[in-house]
Write an enzyme that holds these catalytic residues in place. Structure first.
Site, PDB file in Angstrom:
ATOM      1  N   GLU A   1      -7.436   0.543  -4.114  1.00 50.49           N
ATOM      2  CA  GLU A   1      -7.110   0.251  -2.584  1.00 50.49           C
ATOM      3  C   GLU A   1      -8.528  -0.092  -2.180  1.00 50.49           C
ATOM      4  O   GLU A   1      -8.562  -1.116  -1.057  1.00 50.49           O
ATOM      5  CB  GLU A   1      -6.783   1.707  -1.962  1.00 50.49           C
ATOM      6  CG  GLU A   1      -5.316   1.865  -2.297  1.00 50.49           C
ATOM      7  CD  GLU A   1      -4.742   3.520  -2.345  1.00 50.49           C
ATOM      8  OE1 GLU A   1      -5.560   4.266  -1.975  1.00 50.49           O
ATOM      9  OE2 GLU A   1      -3.811   3.607  -2.721  1.00 50.49           O
TER      10      GLU A   1
ATOM     11  N   LYS B   1       2.654  11.226  -3.865  1.00 48.81           N
ATOM     12  CA  LYS B   1       1.676  10.730  -4.582  1.00 48.81           C
ATOM     13  C   LYS B   1       0.660  11.552  -5.273  1.00 48.81           C
ATOM     14  O   LYS B   1       0.279  11.395  -6.306  1.00 48.81           O
ATOM     15  CB  LYS B   1       1.124   9.866  -3.536  1.00 48.81           C
ATOM     16  CG  LYS B   1      -0.008   8.774  -4.353  1.00 48.81           C
ATOM     17  CD  LYS B   1      -0.446   7.970  -3.317  1.00 48.81           C
ATOM     18  CE  LYS B   1      -1.742   7.037  -3.659  1.00 48.81           C
ATOM     19  NZ  LYS B   1      -1.925   5.952  -2.564  1.00 48.81           N
TER      20      LYS B   1
ATOM     21  N   ASP C   1       0.997  -1.233  -0.075  1.00 51.22           N
ATOM     22  CA  ASP C   1      -0.083  -0.173  -0.102  1.00 51.22           C
ATOM     23  C   ASP C   1       0.986   1.305   0.102  1.00 51.22           C
ATOM     24  O   ASP C   1       1.348   1.552   1.045  1.00 51.22           O
ATOM     25  CB  ASP C   1      -0.711   0.175   1.222  1.00 51.22           C
ATOM     26  CG  ASP C   1      -1.720   1.242   1.716  1.00 51.22           C
ATOM     27  OD1 ASP C   1      -1.554   2.047   0.722  1.00 51.22           O
ATOM     28  OD2 ASP C   1      -2.482   1.257   2.539  1.00 51.22           O
TER      29      ASP C   1
END
Ligand code: AMP
Length: 548
Positions: free
Chosen positions: A152, A75, A13
């Site tokens: 996710e 990100k 993750d």
């Protein structure tokens, strides 16, 4: 999934603020790995200290002393050519910064599970194609072979399914469950409605915001304190990077305190002046209400897009560190009329679901049939830029609307304008707006070296195909002729293979690997999948395309 694997099944993750690695243990159970500091979560922060690159907790600490040499929330910049600020006088592509983080995760995980290279990396469901590709490139630069990327919320639902016993061998979970996954992390927000039945995980609709997360809640507190400071002392503690970093760290900490207590004191000193402010939970709710409202609005819309009402939803699953804020729980409870489900670890579920998905892929490589299936939808409409016949202005001609089950293909027929034309150029975009300027530019597909002597108006067929993971592949054919034509997609802000290779060797010390872009990567037919036929829409061949 019960004997030890030769190759570990690893899921990562890669979060905006924190990252987590999980693998499947010898019994096939997803297990979170500790990093070198002994923590399950690693701050996604990179600190350039001279020639050293420090990642994680120690890098995060340096925010108060060396803010200008620190990359945070990288990100959020994926899809841009360069990170928004230079670091130690150097500019970095955001995916290279992500690769430094991944490299640290790899090095740390290696200490427990030995050398490995095959991984699944998660991405927000709302990530567009450009950001998905950048994430895969980051994995490559960190020395990985990214077998797949997975959304996710889907990964969280898979982890939930595992925990609920849906994935046990020989057990058919029978009744379908509809789960709304509300995922509020550090930098992104996703909401996905999934149907879990038997061993099928089917996304029905997805939406989100890649610029909304815990960071924005921190910022409200930072601004609140800074304004009070300005009011009292006439100077802004945000103007100096280290002081700004310190204030940010303290406000993030205060935000966490407000999840456990009803009030908190925040102190700020700058240039010999100081303030100490008490903030109550109620005040914090008020200053962040609009952020929560935005997530509520998107949640309602996603449910609607899935064609469901709240009575038809069995669980509201909370994922992501920011769902620890009591305001999120209250908002979701009011919205859904149900108690939100906090049974899975908001920090670990995503990485663990990714590890389960990695297990499936490795089983498939080994010729075994997988024990669960995932079906996704695309989070953005895919279109090409065409000229509006009436207004003569460019517009987004949507080929594949959002929330279409994947994989899916759509064809578009372009016509050459002149006799002997040797090339065409197709501009590809993702987004809902009719104006291409408001959409995400994926890139341009140029078809060169068309056969000579083609008459004007020769149809050229361009087929766009979304893979299960939201990556795009393109195929070009001249209608009637059997041959597939050579084409090149120049992707927006994407690094070249040479650049990727040199970053890979610089960051991870690994040699170039002959890994194809996973958009072209096919696992071949999976006998256990009842693949739905790709939907094909042939466009009326009016010559409105962007031809050259
Ligand atoms: P994630 O990306 O899922 O790891 O979420 C990270 C975000 O969760 C960061 O913005 C954290 O500040 C936030 N977070 C973690 N714990 C808490 C907490 N107890 N209360 C409020 N926010 C939290």
């Amino acid at each position: 999934m019960s004997q030890a694997r030769a190759v570990p099944a690893v899921g990562i993750d890669l979060g905006t603020t924190f990252s987590v690695v999980a693998y499947l243990d010898d019994l096939g159970r997803p297990t979170t790995l500790n990093n070198a500091e002994g923590d399950k979560i690693t701050p996604s922060v990179v600190f350039f200290e001279g020639t050293d690159v420090v990642v994680g907790k120690e890098a995060a600490k340096a925010i108060v002393t060396d803010a200008e040499s620190i990359a945070e929330c990288t990100k959020r910049d994926l899809g841009h050519r360069m990170f928004h600020k230079s670091l130690g006088g150097r500019q970095y592509p955001p995916e290279a910064l992500e690769a430094f983080i991944l490299n640290k995760l790899r090095e740390d995980a290696k200490r427990t599970i030995g050398e490995f290279s095959k991984v699944v990396v998660t991405v927000p469901a709302y990530f567009d194609e450009v950001r998905r590709k950048a994430t895969q490139d980051a994995g490559y630069m960190a020395g990985f072979e990214v077998m797949d990327i997975i959304n996710e919320p889907t990964a969280a639902a898979v982890a939930f399914g595992f925990q609920q016993g849906f994935l046990k061998q020989g057990q058919d979970a029978g009744e379908k469950k509809r789960v709304l996954v509300y995922d509020l992390g550090g930098g992104t927000f996703d909401v996905t409605v999934m149907e879990i039945g038997g061993r099928d995980f089917v996304a029905l609709a997805t939406d989100g915001d890649v610029q909304l997360g815990g960071r924005d809640f921190d910022e409200r507190l930072v601004d609140f304190v800074a304004e009070e400071f300005i009011r009292k002392h006439g100077i802004d503690p945000r103007e100096e990077p280290n002081s700004h970093g310190r204030l940010w760290r303290d406000c993030e900490d205060a935000k966490r305190t407000l999840s456990a207590r009803t009030k908190v004191n925040i102190a700020c000193d700058y240039k010999g002046e100081a303030v100490r402010i008490e903030v109550t939970r109620e005040q914090f709710h008020e200053m962040t209400q609009d952020l929560l409202d935005r997530t509520a609005f998107t949640t309602r819309q996603t449910l609607q897009a899935a064609g469901l009402n709240w009575e038809q939803v069995d669980r509201v699953l909370m994922v992501g560190g920011s769902t620890r804020m009591p305001g999120v729980y209250e908002m979701l409870k009011n919205l859904s009329g149900k108690e939100p489900d906090c049974s899975i670890s908001p920090d670990e579920a995503v990485a663990q679901g990714a590890a389960l998905h990695a297990g499936i892929l490795l089983d498939r490589y080994a010729g075994k049939s997988p024990n669960f299936r995932i079906r996704n939808v695309n989070s953005h409409s895919l279109g090409v830029v065409a000229t509006d016949a009436k207004t003569k202005r460019p517009r987004n001609a949507i080929l594949i609307p959002r929330n279409t089950p994947l994989p899916v293909a759509a064809k578009r027929v372009f016509k050459t304008q002149k006799a002997g034309q040797r090339s065409i150029l197709v501009q590809i975009v993702e987004g809902e707006s009719a104006s291409p300027d408001d959409c995400s530019q994926i890139g341009k597909c140029s078809v060169r070296d068309l056969p000579p002597d083609l008459p004007a108006q020769t149809p050229i067929e361009v087929c766009f195909r979304y893979h299960d993971n939201g990556r795009l592949a393109i195929q070009v054919t001249v209608e009637g002729a059997n041959a597939e034509l050579h084409h090149e997609v120049s992707r927006e802000n994407s690094l070249t293979q040479d650049q990727l290779d040199s970053w890979r060797s610089y960051i991870s010390g690994m040699p170039p690997a002959s890994i194809r872009d996973s958009a072209d990567f096919d696992f071949g037919p999976d006998p256990s999948l009842t693949t739905q036929p790709a939907q094909t829409r042939v466009w009326n061949p009016t010559p409105e395309g962007d031809l050259s």
